[in-house]
Each structure stands twice: as structure tokens, then as C-alpha cells.
Design a protein around this motif. Structure first.
Motif, PDB file in Angstrom:
ATOM      1  N   UNK A  88     -10.202  -0.849  29.893  1.00 35.10           N
ATOM      2  CA  UNK A  88     -10.417  -2.120  29.307  1.00 35.10           C
ATOM      3  C   UNK A  88     -10.322  -3.258  30.345  1.00 35.10           C
ATOM      4  N   UNK A  89      -8.948  -3.263  30.503  1.00 36.43           N
ATOM      5  CA  UNK A  89      -8.477  -4.306  31.507  1.00 36.43           C
ATOM      6  C   UNK A  89      -9.136  -4.213  32.736  1.00 36.43           C
ATOM      7  N   UNK A  90      -9.360  -3.206  33.354  1.00 39.78           N
ATOM      8  CA  UNK A  90     -10.220  -3.284  34.707  1.00 39.78           C
ATOM      9  C   UNK A  90     -11.514  -3.749  34.464  1.00 39.78           C
ATOM     10  N   UNK A  91     -12.266  -3.478  33.201  1.00 38.07           N
ATOM     11  CA  UNK A  91     -13.698  -4.072  32.869  1.00 38.07           C
ATOM     12  C   UNK A  91     -13.494  -5.491  32.312  1.00 38.07           C
ATOM     13  N   UNK A  92     -12.501  -5.923  32.211  1.00 35.03           N
ATOM     14  CA  UNK A  92     -12.387  -7.141  31.302  1.00 35.03           C
ATOM     15  C   UNK A  92     -13.365  -6.947  29.931  1.00 35.03           C
TER      16      UNK A  92
ATOM     17  N   UNK B 157     -11.938   1.384  40.743  1.00 42.88           N
ATOM     18  CA  UNK B 157     -10.608   1.458  39.938  1.00 42.88           C
ATOM     19  C   UNK B 157      -9.529   1.574  40.953  1.00 42.88           C
ATOM     20  N   UNK B 158      -9.660   2.143  41.991  1.00 44.26           N
ATOM     21  CA  UNK B 158      -8.671   2.036  42.902  1.00 44.26           C
ATOM     22  C   UNK B 158      -8.244   0.661  43.439  1.00 44.26           C
TER      23      UNK B 158
ATOM     24  N   UNK C 266     -16.212  13.165  45.013  1.00 46.31           N
ATOM     25  CA  UNK C 266     -15.254  12.455  44.104  1.00 46.31           C
ATOM     26  C   UNK C 266     -15.348  10.942  44.522  1.00 46.31           C
ATOM     27  N   UNK C 267     -15.693  10.459  45.502  1.00 42.08           N
ATOM     28  CA  UNK C 267     -15.723   9.023  45.692  1.00 42.08           C
ATOM     29  C   UNK C 267     -16.904   8.522  45.826  1.00 42.08           C
ATOM     30  N   UNK C 268     -17.002   7.402  44.561  1.00 40.41           N
ATOM     31  CA  UNK C 268     -18.425   6.761  44.330  1.00 40.41           C
ATOM     32  C   UNK C 268     -17.914   5.306  43.999  1.00 40.41           C
TER      33      UNK C 268
END
Length: 157
Positions: free
Chosen positions: A145-149, A11-12, A3-5
Motif C-alpha cells: 500500500x505504501x509503495x503504491x500510495x 519494489x526494489x 523473475x525480474x519485471x
């Protein structure tokens, strides 16, 4: 299944809260996003698919509900371009570092401009591919959306 990619790590690193959901990936499914929605028991409008395209010859990432189709005209307009077309699967894999069926907009090999379907932002939460087949990330669409800009635009037909 891990579950770690690269997607979950991105995201973390961005400080975005999320959970993961795993399911049995069906490589023979006609529409991978719809199969994922059914497998996890969610509405297809909440399970977003990640597509790679080119606008005026430059790579872009597109995140839309799995039960909708991208309008190439709207996609081009969303990025201020004139024309758009979908990337070939091998090119998408090379550009993102992910396999088709496991492409995530998060943690791609190279950051590219990203757009998210504006109606997805109305949902309380959405599922987005977690960077491997059979792994979905449950996240607030506005935080994604914010994380991806990412630009929010009407992208579907």
C-alpha cells in the motif's frame, strides 16, 4: 521465466522486501486469480487480483482479494467519484504495459491512482501479480500500500 519485471524493479527501487513465486499459468481459467491461488496453494483471500477501471472517465487501479467482486458504487466512492466501470482488456493492457493475466499494480507504464481492499491489510502477507503471467509477488500488504500510495477502502461486494 524471468523473475525480474518492471514490477519487481519498482519494489526494489522503493525498498520493499518481497519474494516471488512462479506457477503454471492457465490461460483458459475462468477466474485467473482463483486459479493462481489454487496453483500456489494459498487462500484466495491472500491472492489479490489487479484490475483496471475508470472512475468518472479517469483510469484507476484496484487491488482486491481474488475471491471477491468489486462494487462499482464502492469503487467510485473510494476515489471520491460518481461512477465507475471496468476497463476493456485492450485498454488495460495499453494503459499498464502488461498483458491481462499479468497486470501488476507495480511498475505500470503510467502511474494512476490505486486503491486496495481494506480487509487485505489485515493479512500478514499477500500475493500480488508480479508483472507477467505465472509470477506472483509475496509481500506485506501494508508495504505494498505504501509503495503504491494506495488508498485503503471497502471496495468489494
Amino acid at each position: 521465466m524471468s523473475k525480474t519485471t518492471r514490477a519487481t524493479q519498482a519494489l526494489q527501487k522503493a525498498g520493499v522486501s518481497f519474494t516471488t513465486v512462479t506457477y503454471d499459468y492457465d490461460p483458459d481459467a475462468d477466474r485467473i486469480g482463483l486459479a493462481a491461488a489454487e496453483a500456489i496453494g494459498e487462500s484466495p483471500s491472500r491472492v489479490l487480483k489487479t484490475l483496471m477501471a475508470e472512475v468518472d472517465g479517469k483510469p484507476v487501479c484496484v487491488v482486491v482479494p481474488s475471491d471477491r467482486e468489486v462494487s462499482m458504487k464502492k469503487l467510485a466512492a473510494g476515489f471520491g467519484g460518481k461512477s465507475a466501470h471496468m476497463m476493456k482488456p485492450a485498454d488495460a493492457e495499453r494503459a499498464t504495459g502488461y498483458h491481462v493475466g499479468g497486470i501488476s499494480p507495480f511498475g505500470q507504464k503510467k502511474t494512476v491512482p490505486t486503491a486496495i481492499e481494506i480487509t487485505a491489510l489485515e493479512e500478514a502477507y499477500v500475493y500480488i501479480n508480479g508483472g507477467q503471467r505465472g509470477l506472483q509477488i509475496r509481500v506485506d500488504p501494508r508495504k505494498a500500500q505504501e509503495a503504491l500510495r494506495a488508498v485503503a477502502a471497502a471496495l468489494v461486494t
